[in-house]
Each structure stands twice: as structure tokens, then as C-alpha cells.
Design a protein around this motif. Structure first.
Motif, PDB file in Angstrom:
ATOM      1  N   ASP A 245       0.821  -1.214   0.000  1.00  0.00           N
ATOM      2  CA  ASP A 245       0.000   0.000   0.000  1.00  0.00           C
ATOM      3  C   ASP A 245       0.851   1.258   0.000  1.00  0.00           C
ATOM      4  N   THR A 246       0.475   2.229  -0.820  1.00  0.00           N
ATOM      5  CA  THR A 246       1.100   3.542  -0.823  1.00  0.00           C
ATOM      6  C   THR A 246       0.224   4.456   0.031  1.00  0.00           C
ATOM      7  N   LEU A 247       0.823   5.084   1.027  1.00  0.00           N
ATOM      8  CA  LEU A 247       0.072   5.901   1.972  1.00  0.00           C
ATOM      9  C   LEU A 247       0.645   7.307   2.056  1.00  0.00           C
ATOM     10  N   ALA A 248      -0.236   8.262   2.349  1.00  0.00           N
ATOM     11  CA  ALA A 248       0.183   9.656   2.518  1.00  0.00           C
ATOM     12  C   ALA A 248       0.543   9.904   3.975  1.00  0.00           C
ATOM     13  N   LEU A 249       1.623  10.631   4.185  1.00  0.00           N
ATOM     14  CA  LEU A 249       2.063  11.009   5.525  1.00  0.00           C
ATOM     15  C   LEU A 249       1.688  12.466   5.780  1.00  0.00           C
ATOM     16  N   PRO A 250       1.328  12.819   7.013  1.00  0.00           N
ATOM     17  CA  PRO A 250       1.004  14.218   7.312  1.00  0.00           C
ATOM     18  C   PRO A 250       2.239  15.119   7.276  1.00  0.00           C
ATOM     19  N   VAL A 251       3.390  14.546   7.617  1.00  0.00           N
ATOM     20  CA  VAL A 251       4.667  15.271   7.611  1.00  0.00           C
ATOM     21  C   VAL A 251       5.706  14.313   7.029  1.00  0.00           C
ATOM     22  N   ALA A 252       6.535  14.813   6.137  1.00  0.00           N
ATOM     23  CA  ALA A 252       7.581  13.978   5.536  1.00  0.00           C
ATOM     24  C   ALA A 252       8.655  13.647   6.563  1.00  0.00           C
ATOM     25  N   PRO A 253       9.215  12.435   6.522  1.00  0.00           N
ATOM     26  CA  PRO A 253      10.344  12.095   7.396  1.00  0.00           C
ATOM     27  C   PRO A 253      11.519  13.038   7.129  1.00  0.00           C
ATOM     28  N   PHE A 254      12.284  13.312   8.168  1.00  0.00           N
ATOM     29  CA  PHE A 254      13.455  14.177   7.997  1.00  0.00           C
ATOM     30  C   PHE A 254      14.516  13.793   9.015  1.00  0.00           C
ATOM     31  N   ILE A 255      15.716  14.295   8.785  1.00  0.00           N
ATOM     32  CA  ILE A 255      16.841  14.022   9.674  1.00  0.00           C
ATOM     33  C   ILE A 255      17.139  15.280  10.485  1.00  0.00           C
ATOM     34  N   LYS A 256      17.241  15.095  11.803  1.00  0.00           N
ATOM     35  CA  LYS A 256      17.572  16.195  12.716  1.00  0.00           C
ATOM     36  C   LYS A 256      18.744  15.733  13.566  1.00  0.00           C
ATOM     37  N   ASN A 257      19.866  16.414  13.472  1.00  0.00           N
ATOM     38  CA  ASN A 257      21.075  16.075  14.246  1.00  0.00           C
ATOM     39  C   ASN A 257      21.428  14.589  14.137  1.00  0.00           C
ATOM     40  N   GLY A 258      21.332  14.048  12.929  1.00  0.00           N
ATOM     41  CA  GLY A 258      21.726  12.669  12.685  1.00  0.00           C
ATOM     42  C   GLY A 258      20.677  11.621  13.025  1.00  0.00           C
ATOM     43  N   THR A 259      19.498  12.032  13.464  1.00  0.00           N
ATOM     44  CA  THR A 259      18.419  11.111  13.818  1.00  0.00           C
ATOM     45  C   THR A 259      17.255  11.311  12.862  1.00  0.00           C
ATOM     46  N   THR A 260      16.732  10.196  12.330  1.00  0.00           N
ATOM     47  CA  THR A 260      15.588  10.268  11.424  1.00  0.00           C
ATOM     48  C   THR A 260      14.302  10.261  12.231  1.00  0.00           C
ATOM     49  N   PHE A 261      13.449  11.247  11.966  1.00  0.00           N
ATOM     50  CA  PHE A 261      12.159  11.382  12.632  1.00  0.00           C
ATOM     51  C   PHE A 261      11.035  11.115  11.638  1.00  0.00           C
ATOM     52  N   VAL A 262       9.998  10.417  12.116  1.00  0.00           N
ATOM     53  CA  VAL A 262       8.835  10.086  11.299  1.00  0.00           C
ATOM     54  C   VAL A 262       7.564  10.322  12.117  1.00  0.00           C
ATOM     55  N   PRO A 263       6.412  10.447  11.432  1.00  0.00           N
ATOM     56  CA  PRO A 263       5.142  10.591  12.155  1.00  0.00           C
ATOM     57  C   PRO A 263       4.813   9.320  12.943  1.00  0.00           C
ATOM     58  N   LEU A 264       4.591   9.467  14.225  1.00  0.00           N
ATOM     59  CA  LEU A 264       4.356   8.329  15.106  1.00  0.00           C
ATOM     60  C   LEU A 264       3.115   7.538  14.732  1.00  0.00           C
ATOM     61  N   ARG A 265       2.000   8.197  14.526  1.00  0.00           N
ATOM     62  CA  ARG A 265       0.757   7.462  14.302  1.00  0.00           C
ATOM     63  C   ARG A 265       0.876   6.556  13.080  1.00  0.00           C
ATOM     64  N   PHE A 266       1.491   7.061  11.999  1.00  0.00           N
ATOM     65  CA  PHE A 266       1.675   6.221  10.813  1.00  0.00           C
ATOM     66  C   PHE A 266       2.488   4.986  11.158  1.00  0.00           C
ATOM     67  N   LEU A 267       3.600   5.187  11.841  1.00  0.00           N
ATOM     68  CA  LEU A 267       4.486   4.077  12.182  1.00  0.00           C
ATOM     69  C   LEU A 267       3.764   3.059  13.064  1.00  0.00           C
ATOM     70  N   GLY A 268       3.103   3.536  14.102  1.00  0.00           N
ATOM     71  CA  GLY A 268       2.389   2.638  15.010  1.00  0.00           C
ATOM     72  C   GLY A 268       1.296   1.857  14.308  1.00  0.00           C
ATOM     73  N   GLU A 269       0.509   2.536  13.480  1.00  0.00           N
ATOM     74  CA  GLU A 269      -0.576   1.855  12.777  1.00  0.00           C
ATOM     75  C   GLU A 269      -0.045   0.869  11.746  1.00  0.00           C
ATOM     76  N   ALA A 270       1.070   1.203  11.091  1.00  0.00           N
ATOM     77  CA  ALA A 270       1.653   0.283  10.112  1.00  0.00           C
ATOM     78  C   ALA A 270       2.099  -1.011  10.797  1.00  0.00           C
ATOM     79  N   PHE A 271       2.556  -0.921  12.047  1.00  0.00           N
ATOM     80  CA  PHE A 271       2.960  -2.102  12.819  1.00  0.00           C
ATOM     81  C   PHE A 271       1.749  -2.834  13.405  1.00  0.00           C
ATOM     82  N   GLY A 272       0.625  -2.129  13.503  1.00  0.00           N
ATOM     83  CA  GLY A 272      -0.527  -2.709  14.178  1.00  0.00           C
ATOM     84  C   GLY A 272      -0.467  -2.499  15.676  1.00  0.00           C
ATOM     85  N   ALA A 273       0.309  -1.516  16.110  1.00  0.00           N
ATOM     86  CA  ALA A 273       0.463  -1.224  17.539  1.00  0.00           C
ATOM     87  C   ALA A 273      -0.708  -0.379  18.035  1.00  0.00           C
ATOM     88  N   SER A 274      -0.926  -0.434  19.330  1.00  0.00           N
ATOM     89  CA  SER A 274      -1.885   0.450  19.983  1.00  0.00           C
ATOM     90  C   SER A 274      -1.144   1.746  20.313  1.00  0.00           C
TER      91      SER A 274
END
Length: 124
Positions: free
Chosen positions: A16-45
């Protein structure tokens, strides 16, 4: 498999191709992503406490508690230091992808050439 590219608001979760509310980006060497997308993709609560800005994530007996702008996470009842704290951007909770993914049992692979992060869940 979940795939995201730095700067792109499109992600792949399985086929599935899904839209993210905010694009992933790198801040001080750490990649940040939208939490809800990640959690739902895993099937997490994923639970949000707007009063204390707390995020509770649970999956398969594993749990993470994060707080906006706090560099300490609680993983299955134990405090764990984060390099960078989760934060809000454009109303979206952004989290360090490797930390959250690995705690939930996934394997994270970074491709610096294409600036793509791939998450294999469950990790193997």
C-alpha cells in the motif's frame, strides 16, 4: 516492510502507498517520522494524552511511553535515554524511527544513497 524516503510525504506499507502528514526528515543525525503512521503500520496500539503530552505505544507485550520534548522514554517500565526527544511538528508527533521500531521488534535498514529507511517487521 515499511519504506519511507527523507523529504517525501508518501510511504509504502506492504503493497500500500500511503500519505504522511509530515515527511520524514533528519535532525542532528536522527531520522524522525510521524508516530501514528508508524504505530498503525505495525498494528500497535497508540494512545495520546493531550494534558501531559504523553504517548503510549504497545505491541506484543512490548510498551513504550514517550513525552513530547522529554529525552527519557520508558520501555517496559524502565527508563531509557534518547539522543533527541519526540516533538510536535504541524500538529503531528514526530519520533526517532530507529528507537521506536527496534523496541517494537523491527529491524531498520538505512540506505544513505537513496535516503530511504526500510523497516522489516517483525525484525529478522
Amino acid at each position: 516492510i515499511i519504506r519511507m524516503k527523507i523529504g517525501s510525504k508518501t510511504a509504502l506499507a506492504g503493497s500500500d502507498t500511503l500519505a504522511l502528514p509530515v515527511a520524514p526528515f533528519i535532525k542532528n543525525g536522527t531520522t524522525f517520522v510521524p508516530l501514528r503512521f508508524l504505530g498503525e503500520a505495525f498494528g500497535a496500539s497508540v494512545q495520546w494524552d493531550p494534558t501531559f503530552l504523553l504517548i503510549d505505544i504497545s505491541l506484543g507485550g512490548r510498551s513504550i511511553r514517550l513525552q513530547i520534548n522529554n529525552k527519557t522514554a520508558v520501555v517496559s517500565g524502565k527508563n531509557v535515554a534518547l539522543n533527541l526527544a519526540p516533538f510536535l511538528q504541524a500538529g503531528t508527533t514526530m519520533v526517532p524511527i530507529r528507537f521506536v521500531s527496534e523496541v517494537l521488534g523491527a529491524r531498520v535498514v538505512w540506505d544513505g544513497t537513496t535516503k530511504t529507511v526500510s523497516i522489516f517487521f517483525p525484525g529478522s
